[in-house]
Design a protein around this motif. Sequence first.
Motif, short mmCIF file in Angstrom:
data_model
loop_
_atom_site.label_atom_id
_atom_site.label_comp_id
_atom_site.label_asym_id
_atom_site.label_seq_id
_atom_site.Cartn_x
_atom_site.Cartn_y
_atom_site.Cartn_z
N THR A 471 -0.69 13.88 -3.69
CA THR A 471 -0.44 12.43 -3.69
C THR A 471 1.31 12.48 -3.37
O THR A 471 1.80 13.82 -2.97
CB THR A 471 -0.22 12.92 -5.64
N THR A 472 1.33 11.29 -3.56
CA THR A 472 3.24 11.14 -3.04
C THR A 472 3.99 9.68 -3.48
O THR A 472 2.74 8.68 -3.78
CB THR A 472 3.38 11.45 -1.74
N HIS A 473 5.14 9.70 -3.70
CA HIS A 473 5.89 8.73 -3.42
C HIS A 473 6.81 7.95 -2.54
O HIS A 473 6.83 6.84 -2.41
CB HIS A 473 6.71 8.92 -4.46
N PHE A 474 6.37 8.98 -1.23
CA PHE A 474 6.77 8.91 -0.08
C PHE A 474 5.99 7.02 0.41
O PHE A 474 4.74 7.29 0.88
CB PHE A 474 7.06 9.37 1.15
N GLY A 475 6.97 6.02 1.30
CA GLY A 475 5.83 5.07 1.46
C GLY A 475 5.79 5.18 2.51
O GLY A 475 4.63 5.08 4.09
N GLU A 476 6.63 5.93 3.41
CA GLU A 476 5.92 6.93 5.03
C GLU A 476 4.66 7.44 5.61
O GLU A 476 4.75 7.15 6.55
CB GLU A 476 7.21 7.02 5.57
N LEU A 477 4.08 7.97 4.61
CA LEU A 477 2.85 8.46 4.60
C LEU A 477 1.59 7.44 3.99
O LEU A 477 0.42 7.48 5.04
CB LEU A 477 3.18 9.35 3.02
N LYS A 478 2.04 6.43 3.80
CA LYS A 478 1.06 5.12 4.06
C LYS A 478 0.50 5.13 5.33
O LYS A 478 -0.27 4.55 5.38
CB LYS A 478 1.48 4.33 3.05
N ALA A 479 1.92 4.58 6.12
CA ALA A 479 1.89 4.75 8.37
C ALA A 479 1.01 5.88 8.73
O ALA A 479 0.00 5.17 9.72
CB ALA A 479 2.92 3.93 8.46
N LEU A 480 0.18 6.99 8.36
CA LEU A 480 -0.32 8.33 8.69
C LEU A 480 -1.51 7.67 9.11
O LEU A 480 -1.98 7.49 10.09
CB LEU A 480 -0.17 9.16 8.04
N LYS A 481 -2.15 6.57 8.54
CA LYS A 481 -3.91 6.46 8.90
C LYS A 481 -3.99 5.52 9.73
O LYS A 481 -5.05 5.74 10.59
CB LYS A 481 -4.21 5.29 7.15
N TYR A 482 -2.91 4.35 10.39
CA TYR A 482 -3.29 3.71 11.70
C TYR A 482 -2.71 4.24 12.04
O TYR A 482 -2.76 3.68 13.66
CB TYR A 482 -2.29 2.84 11.12
N ASN A 483 -1.99 5.77 12.75
CA ASN A 483 -1.74 6.31 14.00
C ASN A 483 -2.47 7.61 14.02
O ASN A 483 -2.85 7.93 15.49
CB ASN A 483 -0.29 6.66 14.04
N ASP A 484 -3.36 7.67 12.98
CA ASP A 484 -3.72 8.61 13.29
C ASP A 484 -5.42 8.52 12.50
O ASP A 484 -5.66 8.97 10.86
CB ASP A 484 -3.96 10.42 12.37
N PRO A 485 -6.86 8.89 12.68
CA PRO A 485 -7.92 8.13 12.40
C PRO A 485 -8.23 9.51 11.35
O PRO A 485 -9.63 9.09 10.61
CB PRO A 485 -9.06 8.61 13.43
N ARG A 486 -7.49 10.17 11.28
CA ARG A 486 -8.05 12.10 10.15
C ARG A 486 -7.10 11.30 8.76
O ARG A 486 -7.21 12.00 8.32
CB ARG A 486 -7.47 13.23 10.94
N PHE A 487 -6.22 10.43 8.85
CA PHE A 487 -5.78 10.84 7.46
C PHE A 487 -6.25 9.21 6.94
O PHE A 487 -7.37 8.39 7.15
CB PHE A 487 -4.32 10.01 7.82
N GLU A 488 -6.44 9.34 5.44
CA GLU A 488 -6.66 8.05 4.73
C GLU A 488 -5.92 8.44 3.45
O GLU A 488 -5.15 8.97 2.83
CB GLU A 488 -8.60 8.10 4.40
N ASN A 489 -5.55 6.37 2.73
CA ASN A 489 -4.49 6.35 1.84
C ASN A 489 -6.47 5.93 0.98
O ASN A 489 -7.02 5.61 0.65
CB ASN A 489 -3.75 4.82 2.41
#
Length: 816
Positions: A471-489
Amino acid sequence: MTTFAHPSAPIQQEALELLEWPRLAEQLASFASTAPGRRACQALPLPDSLVASQELLAETTELLGLDGVLEGGLSFQGVADIAPLVTLCAKGGTAAGEDLLALAGTLAAARRLRRQIDDAELRPVCSALVAELRTLPELEQRLHFCLEEGGRVADRASPPLEGLRRQLLGVRSERRERLQELLRRWGSLLQDSVISERNGRPVLAVKAGAAGQVPGLVHDSSASGQTVFIEPQAVIALGNRIRDLEGRERELERQVLMTLSTQVGEEAEALTGLQQVLLRLDAGVARARYGQWLGAVRPELAAEPEAPFELRDLRHPLLLWQHKRQGGHPVVPVSLVVAPELRVVAITGPNTGGKTVTLKSVGLAALMARAGLFLPCSGTPRLPWCAQVLADIGDEQSLQQNLSTFSGHIRRIARILDALPAGAGVGGSASDATLVLLDEVGAGTDPLEGSALATALLKHLADRARLTIATTHFGELKALKYNDPRFENASVAFDVDTLSPTYRLQWGIPGRSNALAIARRLGLGASVLELAAAQLEPLGEGEVNQVIAGLEDQRQRQQEAAEEAAALLARTELLHEELLLRWQQQTQQSAELQEQRRQQLERSIRQGQNEVKRIIRRLRQGHDASRASRAELGETARQAGQRLKSLEQQHRPAPERREHRGWMPAVGDRVRVLSLGKAGEVLALADDGRELTVRCGVMRLTLELAGIEGLHGEKPSPPEVRVQVKGQRGLGGRGPDVRTEGNTVDVRGLRVHEAEAAVEERLRGANGPVWVIHGIGTGKLKRGLRQWLTSVPYVERVSDAEQGDGGPGCSVIYVK
């Protein structure tokens, strides 16, 4: 036997504490029936292998089914904690009678439980558990023989003890009689006519002034000094003898208890195994009852670490307990579906929105499945077997975050990284799956540095752990999904109108900031809000929030459409079932009406046949009627009988021919169990295809093929059974083609209608040719019979007999 892994690593023990695992164990322990079972549930160890966890789940399933069908459920009444007793006896100690009697009750209870559980087909795992259970009936009988209620050694336990007790009873009786005699003799010297006791000796309450007149031993005096308690000299010797006999009695009792304790010590190994089995059964029943109370279902554990997580409508078990016990708002479920390729899920959203509850729910679900507990989910939850559940969960929802808080999180995260399996390579695959839960990752420090640290940490965990939920409040972590298919929001929804979270998890959509919307609802000035929005424009935050808002609206519309479609489908299924039921009722009513008409017609035909038979009997018995009138009545009766037979043949119902379409269920098919009215899954089919095993909810049933149907009403068609007849004739076959007394009927001298009745009666019980002797004479009788036989439907042909059997004077009738 299942082995358990106690979390020795401090970081694993910390994770259990953070997830409130001990609290869940306390709740589970409340469903145990024995003190050892409660202690085992409070400890709630975690199995060290997938096989052990699956064995525990199977035990929970089997015991849940058995506990539901037994009146009052499985009872552990009579089961005691025998471990201290067995240890004492194994070391050569002497146990108390009460403890030995409790052991006998435990042996009897164990035998009863084994008898209730033992069924290898329905309960293979639990039956294997109790198969080697030794309940030692000889030891139980010996204990009951030697001990009475309360643990007192019985007279029959030892002949010397029995004799000593009889002697002791006689001495006590003699002393009591002497005391009664002294009471009567010294009545005027006594304060009271009651025999008291001081220091274990009988005394009389003597007036202080008369103490010198009563010889004996003074034991006590009253507080006022007016009464002296004296043991009379006449019974002192008897009292001493009683003391001696009581000492010898205790010694003999101790010898009996020592002998029994020695016998118990010799069976220490068997009794220890019995205690462990009873402990495991009690814990299994507690798991079953706890899962039933939560409304939980059995999970499916996968051996592959890359297996998906499928947890639909998962409810936090501790919150569910609180809601059921204390009331309040219902628990909002969360659904989590993690594909095999996903490694990290970042959950964003407002404070107190349910992010931490989601983390704890998933962590507890992994631990509960590993411990053999059912999960409070919908459908069938599926997840990999997690050897480790590591967590960093703390209360970061305070304005007092400082360096010490940040340092504490970093130290814990460092220990988490050290605990990850060394064999995990790129992609996070390892021999066993690891679940990592991080709450407010990177918080407590500068936002820019914290965001960078959180990003690096999640990328590292994507390579090392099977699944990381943060869990996080950082908006930058939301963009990881679009650069790495192993991530999800994912995000927890927030109602801007009511300024409150909805606690519902939205999959695939990152959370958006609601600060400006909340400020507007709370009445902050428009000029300030416009200035704040202008500050966000260069960063693109406003556009991102608009996109997220659009995605949320789209998700809401899709969800509403899906709910409407589901409701429509449910109404359609109900309508289909109602129409099918009405059609079946009409078909049944039509068939019943036809059957009633057919039965009424058959009754009328039988009445007519009985009337014809009565006419024939009257003709045979009548002597006053003329030959012509009797012949005429006989011919009329014969023709009426033939017409009735013809009518019966015309209205005889054709044999029902059921059309089997050849439908047979296969393993994995969904079928409806007719006795329960519920759908289930086919697990196995018998070799002959006439029985099958179905799992319906948590129950496993073995049913006949006729006990199920397809979900669309298909009736199963049993496989054809091919029977090869090797003999030419068997029971019920054609009779011999040889004339005997049993297949020959002589109608000579009878009229045609009388001969027809006699031949018909013989044909009805025939299973082969029938010889009819009618003679030659004028040939009228033979022609009448031959003409009548052509109309009999079950006659194949008629011919003259062989010359040796009568030739033309005898006809042979061959039945079909």
